[in-house]
Design an enzyme around this catalytic site. Structure first.
Site, PDB file in Angstrom:
ATOM      1  N   LYS A   1      25.695 -25.914  11.779  1.00 37.27           N
ATOM      2  CA  LYS A   1      26.660 -27.168  11.542  1.00 37.27           C
ATOM      3  C   LYS A   1      25.722 -28.391  11.241  1.00 37.27           C
ATOM      4  O   LYS A   1      26.384 -29.325  10.694  1.00 37.27           O
ATOM      5  CB  LYS A   1      27.815 -26.817  12.086  1.00 37.27           C
ATOM      6  CG  LYS A   1      28.488 -25.595  11.199  1.00 37.27           C
ATOM      7  CD  LYS A   1      29.213 -25.509   9.934  1.00 37.27           C
ATOM      8  CE  LYS A   1      29.993 -24.058   9.912  1.00 37.27           C
ATOM      9  NZ  LYS A   1      30.059 -24.183   8.406  1.00 37.27           N
TER      10      LYS A   1
ATOM     11  N   THR B   1      42.504 -19.876  10.848  1.00 36.73           N
ATOM     12  CA  THR B   1      42.256 -18.923   9.777  1.00 36.73           C
ATOM     13  C   THR B   1      41.697 -17.386  10.207  1.00 36.73           C
ATOM     14  O   THR B   1      41.707 -17.898  11.266  1.00 36.73           O
ATOM     15  CB  THR B   1      40.853 -19.684   9.020  1.00 36.73           C
ATOM     16  OG1 THR B   1      39.808 -19.419   9.460  1.00 36.73           O
ATOM     17  CG2 THR B   1      41.728 -21.457   8.111  1.00 36.73           C
TER      18      THR B   1
ATOM     19  N   TYR C   1      25.335 -21.315  15.608  1.00 33.70           N
ATOM     20  CA  TYR C   1      26.644 -22.251  14.666  1.00 33.70           C
ATOM     21  C   TYR C   1      26.271 -23.569  14.874  1.00 33.70           C
ATOM     22  O   TYR C   1      26.440 -24.650  13.884  1.00 33.70           O
ATOM     23  CB  TYR C   1      27.780 -21.244  15.859  1.00 33.70           C
ATOM     24  CG  TYR C   1      29.219 -21.544  14.329  1.00 33.70           C
ATOM     25  CD1 TYR C   1      29.403 -21.325  13.111  1.00 33.70           C
ATOM     26  CD2 TYR C   1      30.288 -23.029  14.476  1.00 33.70           C
ATOM     27  CE1 TYR C   1      30.123 -21.481  12.961  1.00 33.70           C
ATOM     28  CE2 TYR C   1      30.947 -23.482  14.100  1.00 33.70           C
ATOM     29  CZ  TYR C   1      30.827 -22.606  12.923  1.00 33.70           C
ATOM     30  OH  TYR C   1      32.337 -23.252  11.314  1.00 33.70           O
TER      31      TYR C   1
ATOM     32  N   ILE D   1      41.264 -24.300  13.548  1.00 34.64           N
ATOM     33  CA  ILE D   1      41.977 -24.224  12.198  1.00 34.64           C
ATOM     34  C   ILE D   1      42.433 -22.916  12.605  1.00 34.64           C
ATOM     35  O   ILE D   1      41.316 -22.248  12.929  1.00 34.64           O
ATOM     36  CB  ILE D   1      41.365 -25.167  11.295  1.00 34.64           C
ATOM     37  CG1 ILE D   1      40.522 -26.243  11.212  1.00 34.64           C
ATOM     38  CG2 ILE D   1      42.626 -24.719  10.117  1.00 34.64           C
ATOM     39  CD1 ILE D   1      41.930 -26.928  11.559  1.00 34.64           C
TER      40      ILE D   1
HETATM   41  N1  NAD Z   1      37.966 -22.231  10.386  1.00 36.72           N
HETATM   42  C1  NAD Z   1      38.410 -23.291  11.889  1.00 36.72           C
HETATM   43  O1  NAD Z   1      38.558 -23.575  12.656  1.00 36.72           O
HETATM   44  C2  NAD Z   1      37.077 -23.657  11.369  1.00 36.72           C
HETATM   45  C3  NAD Z   1      36.607 -24.796  12.342  1.00 36.72           C
HETATM   46  C4  NAD Z   1      35.272 -25.464  11.237  1.00 36.72           C
HETATM   47  C5  NAD Z   1      34.844 -25.020   9.867  1.00 36.72           C
HETATM   48  N2  NAD Z   1      35.017 -24.705   9.534  1.00 36.72           N
HETATM   49  C6  NAD Z   1      33.892 -24.033   8.388  1.00 36.72           C
HETATM   50  O2  NAD Z   1      35.074 -23.374   7.542  1.00 36.72           O
HETATM   51  C7  NAD Z   1      34.459 -22.865   6.698  1.00 36.72           C
HETATM   52  C8  NAD Z   1      35.662 -21.469   6.488  1.00 36.72           C
HETATM   53  O3  NAD Z   1      36.585 -21.185   7.542  1.00 36.72           O
HETATM   54  P1  NAD Z   1      37.664 -20.505   7.505  1.00 36.72           P
HETATM   55  O4  NAD Z   1      37.803 -20.867   8.791  1.00 36.72           O
HETATM   56  O5  NAD Z   1      37.925 -20.085   6.431  1.00 36.72           O
HETATM   57  O6  NAD Z   1      36.333 -18.044   7.773  1.00 36.72           O
HETATM   58  P2  NAD Z   1      36.886 -17.391   6.738  1.00 36.72           P
HETATM   59  O7  NAD Z   1      36.309 -16.040   7.581  1.00 36.72           O
HETATM   60  O8  NAD Z   1      38.387 -17.381   6.706  1.00 36.72           O
HETATM   61  O9  NAD Z   1      36.556 -17.346   5.368  1.00 36.72           O
HETATM   62  C9  NAD Z   1      35.145 -17.584   4.956  1.00 36.72           C
HETATM   63  C10 NAD Z   1      34.680 -17.010   3.644  1.00 36.72           C
HETATM   64  O10 NAD Z   1      33.227 -17.264   3.238  1.00 36.72           O
HETATM   65  C11 NAD Z   1      33.251 -15.799   2.327  1.00 36.72           C
HETATM   66  N3  NAD Z   1      31.529 -16.061   2.968  1.00 36.72           N
HETATM   67  C12 NAD Z   1      31.262 -15.238   4.003  1.00 36.72           C
HETATM   68  N4  NAD Z   1      29.441 -14.958   3.534  1.00 36.72           N
HETATM   69  C13 NAD Z   1      29.466 -15.364   2.428  1.00 36.72           C
HETATM   70  C14 NAD Z   1      28.497 -15.354   1.412  1.00 36.72           C
HETATM   71  N5  NAD Z   1      26.905 -14.562   2.347  1.00 36.72           N
HETATM   72  N6  NAD Z   1      28.430 -15.568   0.636  1.00 36.72           N
HETATM   73  C15 NAD Z   1      29.881 -16.321   0.211  1.00 36.72           C
HETATM   74  N7  NAD Z   1      30.869 -16.395   0.570  1.00 36.72           N
HETATM   75  C16 NAD Z   1      30.820 -15.425   1.831  1.00 36.72           C
HETATM   76  C17 NAD Z   1      33.757 -14.579   3.343  1.00 36.72           C
HETATM   77  O11 NAD Z   1      34.727 -13.428   2.674  1.00 36.72           O
HETATM   78  C18 NAD Z   1      35.196 -15.113   3.636  1.00 36.72           C
HETATM   79  O12 NAD Z   1      36.575 -15.523   2.119  1.00 36.72           O
HETATM   80  C19 NAD Z   1      33.334 -22.359   7.332  1.00 36.72           C
HETATM   81  O13 NAD Z   1      32.421 -22.529   6.791  1.00 36.72           O
HETATM   82  C20 NAD Z   1      33.668 -22.184   8.599  1.00 36.72           C
HETATM   83  O14 NAD Z   1      32.319 -22.358   9.266  1.00 36.72           O
HETATM   84  C21 NAD Z   1      35.897 -23.580  10.479  1.00 36.72           C
END
Ligand code: NAD
Length: 255
Positions: A157, A190, A153, A188
């Site tokens: 990133k 989620t 990861y 966050i």
């Molecule tokens: N939640 C956090 O704390 C956090 C922190 C830093 C970065 N992020 C990043 O934010 C982004 C969203 O994360 P989130 O927390 O909302 O996660 P989440 O799991 O709630 O949502 C991710 C979405 O991406 C979709 N997805 C997964 N693989 C896919 C693919 N191959 N093609 C298309 N869609 C796909 C999933 O179906 C889902 O709807 C991600 O890139 C994650 O790495 C999240």
């Protein structure tokens, strides 16, 4: 209406940060193409947007597949003149250190988080409004600092952070007037984070408390905190920003 008359594409828009960003952009007047590997999730978000009076289209879309990008590209090209906002948000998390992470796990994470963003920028650049387009790549604080249990990861990133700068420089050199920036969320609330913590079983509560203790502001962020950052980078208010990294983490990386 900070994104009025603009057209946006949000990948992974069916959940979490992508869902909140899709809703926020639509609320401020954008037509949003909500795409997700789960077409049902994308459709649910589009129905929510329409019920609030907004405008959106759902598309099933796996960001790791070049052919899927071509189909999404052609659908958008057929529906509108240009794309103003591209949010490369789809992502997956995988826990594991250098010793326990297999090559196939590494490739699975990097193919979504890193290659998916590369393909998104590459496929959609010709569609972006020139000038005025804004590409927003969702990286993470894990793209800036290391974690012993997130080798794949971290790498994915970190790649997003630097490919953002490379694309930003290319777009300025080419005179496109397309801006490219990254957002680096901290922890966050989620479904991704909830599932990751729950998977720890008995250690989950202690891990949760340790995270909170490490966040100077004392609590996890909400999806709307990232959606508001997306909105700012999507709008013309950020017109002098390109190649930058916006950290939204409650102070986590300030120490
Ligand atoms: N939640 C956090 O704390 C956090 C922190 C830093 C970065 N992020 C990043 O934010 C982004 C969203 O994360 P989130 O927390 O909302 O996660 P989440 O799991 O709630 O949502 C991710 C979405 O991406 C979709 N997805 C997964 N693989 C896919 C693919 N191959 N093609 C298309 N869609 C796909 C999933 O179906 C889902 O709807 C991600 O890139 C994650 O790495 C999240």
């Amino acid at each position: 209406m900070r994104t009025n008359n603009k057209t946006a594409l949000v990948t992974g828009g069916g959940s979490g940060l992508g869902e909140a960003s899709s809703l926020r952009l639509a609320e401020e007047g954008a037509h949003v193409f909500v795409t997700d590997i789960s077409g049902d999730s994308a459709e649910r978000v589009v129905q929510t947007i329409r019920k609030s009076g907004g405008s959106a289209t759902a598309l099933p879309h796996d960001v790791t597949q070049e052919s899927d990008w071509q189909r999404v590209h052609d659908t958008i090209a057929g529906a509108c003149v240009s794309l103003d906002i591209l949010v490369n948000n789809a992502g997956v998390v995988f826990s594991g250190n250098i010793e326990e992470t297999s090559l196939s796990d590494w490739r699975a994470v990097n193919s979504v988080n890193s290659e998916g963003v590369f393909l998104g920028m590459k496929s959609c650049l010709d569609l972006m409004s020139k000038p005025g387009g804004s590409i927003i790549n969702i990286s993470s604080i894990e793209g800036i600092i290391g974690d012993p249990n997130l080798i794949a990861y971290n790498a994915s990133k970190g790649a997003v952070r630097l490919m953002t700068k490379s694309a930003a420089l290319h777009c300025t050199q080419a005179g496109y007037g397309v801006r490219v920036n990254s957002i680096h969320p901290g922890f966050i609330e989620t479904p991704m984070v909830a599932a990751g913590i729950a998977a720890m079983g008995d250690a989950a509560e202690e891990f949760h408390q340790n995270i909170i203790a490490a966040i100077p502001m004392g609590h996890l962020g909400q999806a709307i905190d990232i959606a508001n950052a997306v909105l700012f980078l999507a709008s013309d208010e950020s017109r002098y920003m390109t190649g930058s990294e916006m950290v939204v983490d409650g102070g986590y990386t300030a120490r």
